[in-house]
Design a protein around this motif. Structure first.
Motif, short mmCIF file in Angstrom:
data_model
loop_
_atom_site.label_atom_id
_atom_site.label_comp_id
_atom_site.label_asym_id
_atom_site.label_seq_id
_atom_site.Cartn_x
_atom_site.Cartn_y
_atom_site.Cartn_z
N GLN A 18 -8.05 -28.41 -30.73
CA GLN A 18 -9.11 -27.85 -31.58
C GLN A 18 -8.81 -26.39 -31.92
OE1 GLN A 18 -13.03 -28.13 -29.88
NE2 GLN A 18 -14.00 -27.02 -31.56
N LYS A 19 -8.40 -25.62 -30.93
CA LYS A 19 -8.07 -24.21 -31.16
C LYS A 19 -6.87 -24.07 -32.09
CE LYS A 19 -7.34 -19.84 -28.69
NZ LYS A 19 -8.62 -19.24 -29.08
N ASN A 20 -5.91 -24.97 -31.92
CA ASN A 20 -4.71 -24.93 -32.76
C ASN A 20 -5.05 -25.21 -34.22
OD1 ASN A 20 -1.65 -24.93 -32.97
ND2 ASN A 20 -2.10 -26.96 -33.77
N THR A 23 -6.83 -22.24 -35.78
CA THR A 23 -5.86 -21.15 -35.94
C THR A 23 -4.99 -21.39 -37.17
OG1 THR A 23 -5.80 -20.70 -33.56
CG2 THR A 23 -3.93 -19.93 -34.87
N TYR A 55 -10.24 -29.66 -37.34
CA TYR A 55 -11.00 -28.85 -36.40
C TYR A 55 -12.41 -29.41 -36.23
CZ TYR A 55 -13.98 -25.06 -34.77
OH TYR A 55 -14.92 -24.32 -34.09
N MET A 66 -14.77 -23.00 -31.43
CA MET A 66 -13.57 -22.33 -30.95
C MET A 66 -13.17 -21.24 -31.94
SD MET A 66 -12.63 -23.88 -28.10
CE MET A 66 -10.89 -23.56 -27.93
N LYS A 67 -12.75 -20.11 -31.41
CA LYS A 67 -12.26 -19.03 -32.27
C LYS A 67 -10.75 -19.15 -32.42
CE LYS A 67 -15.89 -15.70 -31.11
NZ LYS A 67 -16.19 -14.34 -30.57
N PRO A 68 -10.22 -18.76 -33.58
CA PRO A 68 -8.76 -18.85 -33.79
C PRO A 68 -8.02 -17.84 -32.93
CG PRO A 68 -9.79 -17.67 -35.60
CD PRO A 68 -10.92 -18.21 -34.76
N ASP A 69 -6.77 -18.13 -32.70
CA ASP A 69 -5.90 -17.18 -32.01
C ASP A 69 -5.47 -16.13 -33.02
OD1 ASP A 69 -3.84 -15.82 -30.78
OD2 ASP A 69 -3.03 -17.59 -29.77
#
Length: 293
Positions: A18-20, A23, A55, A66-69
């Motif tokens: 999900q984070k990927n 991002t 996402y 979730m926040k992006p990297d």
């Protein structure tokens, strides 16, 4: 399916996926907004929308935001701006291949993942349809200039190191030899490209060849301008040659989807082999001809 019913490993894999996705959505969006070519802009924007859909798919399962990297977003954006869109996007694409491995492991538990895998496959095909950047059309010319400079000048410097044993004289001789050879290589590439009637512009092919040669020359002779020990300088020159081969082959292997390991080992073997042979010749010249400087 309840997210809490999954194993800890599965939950961790889903949260990472999900984070990927969020991002990569921000990466593609940022890249799309930064380029002028309309076709590339539209393709990247469409892929960004698909990443956002992925996402949201994971979000419905985890019920978490979730926040992006941000570090990764800026990293790939800067890489794409400095080294070219094709290189940056394809480097990130290798990360997507790792994401597909996660999806494959979860596919038995969640059949919907098959659609995401298909979308990722379409991503790769769309990325391959991106208009090629001009400098990638001249990779062959850059390889010619860089490879010839590495083989010829590394060998020359190795031979001069034992024959002259004076770092300033070695640097001067190497510089004159290298610049003269760069003009010769550029002229040869110009005539070759022109006679073969390829899609490349002869003058641009010559410039790319000459510049690759000149920059390689300067990088290889640089140690001789800093240190007095000619053996130390030769060692640093060999290290510089390997670094040039490593960096350039990594770039080309990513941008052009080529085999990095085979090309790297081949160029290193040729360059170091010629250097060793030239060093031996320099030794023989000094011993048997009695050359003293």
């Amino acid at each position: 399916m309840d997210f809490n019913d999954l194993t800890p490993e599965q939950r961790e894999a889903i949260l990472a996926a999900q984070k990927n996705e969020i991002t990569e959505y921000h990466i593609y969006t940022k890249l799309s907004a930064s380029i002028k070519d309309q076709h590339n802009k539209e393709v990247l924007a469409e892929i960004a929308d698909e990443e956002l859909a992925h996402y949201k798919f994971w979000q419905r399962i985890t019920r978490q935001d979730m926040k992006p990297d941000r570090w990764k977003v800026w990293l790939y954006f800067i890489i794409s701006r400095v080294f070219g869109l094709t290189f940056g996007v394809k480097l990130m694409e290798k990360g997507e291949q790792r994401a597909e491995e996660v999806y494959t492991k979860l596919a038995d538990t969640m059949p919907e993942i098959h659609k995401i895998v298909q979308d990722e496959d379409r991503h790769e095909k769309k990325l391959m349809e991106l208009i090629e950047e001009e400098h990638l059309n001249y990779v062959g010319s850059m390889v010619l200039g860089l490879n010839d400079a590495l083989v010829e000048l590394t060998g020359t410097l190795a031979g001069l190191t034992f024959a002259l044993q004076n770092t300033r004289l070695i640097a001067l001789s190497g510089f004159i030899t290298g610049i003269a050879a760069s003009f010769s290589m550029a002229a040869s590439e110009y005539l070759s490209t022109k006679s073969e009637g390829e899609s490349q512009i002869p003058i641009k092919a010559a410039i790319y060849t000459g510049l690759a040669y000149v920059f390689t020359v300067l990088f290889l002779i640089f140690p001789y301008l800093l240190f007095e020990s000619y053996f130390l300088c030769l060692g640093l020159t060999v290290i510089n040659a390997v670094l040039v081969i490593l960096i350039f082959n990594f770039y080309v292997s990513v941008a052009k989807d080529l085999d990095f390991k085979r090309r790297f080992l081949e160029m290193v073997s040729i360059s170091l082999g010629v250097a060793a042979l030239s060093f031996l010749i320099g030794f023989l010249v000094r011993v048997f001809l009695g050359v003293e400087v």
